[in-house]
Design an enzyme around this catalytic site. Structure first.
Site, PDB file in Angstrom:
ATOM      1  N   SER A  49       0.816  -1.205   0.000  1.00  0.00           N
ATOM      2  CA  SER A  49       0.000   0.000   0.000  1.00  0.00           C
ATOM      3  C   SER A  49       0.859   1.269   0.000  1.00  0.00           C
ATOM      4  O   SER A  49       1.570   1.535  -0.957  1.00  0.00           O
ATOM      5  CB  SER A  49      -0.952  -0.039   1.201  1.00  0.00           C
ATOM      6  OG  SER A  49      -1.975   0.912   1.082  1.00  0.00           O
ATOM      7  N   ASP A  97      10.404   5.686 -10.005  1.00  0.00           N
ATOM      8  CA  ASP A  97       9.911   6.216 -11.280  1.00  0.00           C
ATOM      9  C   ASP A  97      10.494   7.592 -11.585  1.00  0.00           C
ATOM     10  O   ASP A  97      10.587   7.982 -12.754  1.00  0.00           O
ATOM     11  CB  ASP A  97       8.384   6.295 -11.275  1.00  0.00           C
ATOM     12  CG  ASP A  97       7.733   4.956 -11.579  1.00  0.00           C
ATOM     13  OD1 ASP A  97       8.460   3.945 -11.613  1.00  0.00           O
ATOM     14  OD2 ASP A  97       6.501   4.912 -11.774  1.00  0.00           O
ATOM     15  N   LYS A 109      -0.746  -4.134  -3.174  1.00  0.00           N
ATOM     16  CA  LYS A 109      -2.034  -3.503  -2.842  1.00  0.00           C
ATOM     17  C   LYS A 109      -2.053  -2.109  -3.453  1.00  0.00           C
ATOM     18  O   LYS A 109      -1.476  -1.176  -2.917  1.00  0.00           O
ATOM     19  CB  LYS A 109      -2.249  -3.422  -1.341  1.00  0.00           C
ATOM     20  CG  LYS A 109      -3.602  -2.800  -0.988  1.00  0.00           C
ATOM     21  CD  LYS A 109      -3.792  -2.651   0.508  1.00  0.00           C
ATOM     22  CE  LYS A 109      -5.118  -1.967   0.800  1.00  0.00           C
ATOM     23  NZ  LYS A 109      -5.157  -0.564   0.322  1.00  0.00           N
TER      24      LYS A 109
END
Length: 426
Positions: free
Chosen positions: A298, A309, A323
């Site tokens: 999560s 990224d 998740k």
């Protein structure tokens, strides 16, 4: 694994059903969405069953209990993270975000027959000290099977009291009995130390209301303790089950000068959001290595994905839990609440990691089988929300748990090795 997202007036409006609707024609108006029609036939069928149970069940059942059971059932099969929270459970949920409660210190997932699957024992808590492991199934408490327990929070209790857990563990033929003494669990979610000159370490065990503030203080303290500027930092998110998404976003903002952090998209426009980093960052010029494992879920996946990224960090460890959904909490007028999955979140590159997880740049393997084995990932939970990339990644194995100090040493060695070169053998 929670984000107390604010419920918009649109979502509240969808949750309110006027008694007058029972008299309305359910034929949708021209151009209206069929999903907006109230299913009167199904409602009448429910009322028939409700009245039959109330009138003929072997013992009287209070109307309130029947209605609560019906609402729980409405949410039960949506996905593993949507649930009905009575007033006590809602209070516990709020306490967890603040970081203090009385219990055994363990994050769990409720399965069939109320069996509790251990996501992760809270680091330093009594459950971890007693030997409870990630992946353990708590099938009984104090000798009573979970299905027969009426207490909504059987693991909670006064500090100093003890509870006996009946645990089924993968690879163990016999049911284990582990006695845990309850404590006041004050979750200090951040800790840090210098691993060696110019190389620091920060551990985040969960994301609470004050985690971002604590992280900034620890990062500044490490920079001050290092005689020379910090060259590298190991950010340890192993077995971090998540928490408040806003805390993860704030930490990402502290470490990024610019770029997208995370976005969310749901059926309602109010569920859509987009978070961008603001100018100014902690530890500029310090290389980052994020350490994850199968218990990283999560909000911890949000932070890891935001850093990798944006080319701010590399990831080492094992595949994460996967998740990638957002839960919103809808308070009800009686003190109860509904926790409802309302959106998926997307990494800065635009991908959803729901039921897929994050693959590390550098893969580590556990030294020994000192954690419960099994399929430990979002995709392994019954009724999970299907991931957009799940089918094409169906063959990927679940991750491993990576306890102990060895992974930290491996992360440090990799941090000191330029990308593209092999880290020295340990």
């Amino acid at each position: 694994m929670r984000w107390t997202h604010q419920i918009s007036s649109a979502l509240l409006a969808l949750a309110v059903v006027s008694p007058a609707l029972a008299q309305q024609d359910t034929t949708p108006a021209p151009g209206a969405s069929p999903q907006q029609a109230v299913p009167l036939d199904e409602i009448r069928r429910y009322v028939t069953v409700f009245n039959a149970v109330r009138a003929a069940y072997v013992e009287p059942v209070a109307d309130t209990k029947l209605m609560q059971s019906a609402i729980r059932g409405l949410l039960l099969e949506l996905d593993p993270h949507s649930s009905y929270l009575d007033a006590e459970q809602a209070k516990v949920f709020e306490e967890q975000s603040r970081g203090a409660y009385e219990g055994i210190g363990v994050e769990v997932q409720t399965l069939k027959d109320k069996v509790l699957k251990v996501i992760a024992p809270i680091e330093g808590g009594p459950a971890a000290a007693a030997g409870v492991l990630p992946g353990d199934l708590i099938v009984a408490v104090d000798g009573k099977q979970m299905a027969a327990i009426t207490d909504v929070e059987p693991l909670r209790g006064p500090t100093g009291s003890s509870v006996t857990l009946g645990i089924r563990r993968e690879g163990q033929a016999k049911l284990l009995e582990i006695v845990v003494q309850r404590q006041t669990i004050r979750l200090s979610s951040v800790r840090s130390r210098l691993l060696e000159p110019q190389y620091g370490y920060i551990r985040i065990s969960t994301f609470q209301a004050d985690t971002a503030t604590d992280f900034a203080q620890h990062a500044k303290r490490l920079a001050e303790q290092s005689v020379e500027p910090l060259k590298g930092l190991v950010l340890d998110l192993r077995s971090n089950p998540g928490g408040l998404l806003t805390a993860a976003v704030q930490i990402a903002d502290e470490l990024l000068e610019q770029g997208t952090i995370v976005s969310t998209r749901g059926r309602l426009s109010s569920s859509d959001s987009h978070f961008e980093a603001t100018a100014g960052q902690l530890l500029p010029g310090t290389d980052l290595m994020v350490l994850v494992d199968a218990g990283s879920a999560s909000a911890s996946e949000v932070l890891a994905a935001a850093l990798v990224d944006n080319q701010r960090a590399r990831i080492i460890g094992s595949r994460t839990f996967g998740k990638g959904s957002v839960q919103s909490v809808l308070p009800l007028d009686n003190g109860d609440s509904i926790k409802l999955t309302t959106a998926r979140y997307y990494t800065p590159s635009g991908r959803s990691i729901q039921a897929v997880g994050i693959s590390p740049d550098i893969v580590l393997s556990p030294e020994a089988s000192n954690t419960a084995a099994g399929d430990y990932r979002e995709a392994g939970l019954g009724g999970h929300l299907e991931g957009e990339l799940e089918q094409e990644n169906a063959g990927l194995p679940s991750g491993d748990f990576l306890p102990g100090d060895k992974p930290i040493e491996q992360a440090l060695a990799a941090l000191k090795t330029p990308p593209g070169q092999a880290a020295p053998a340990e």
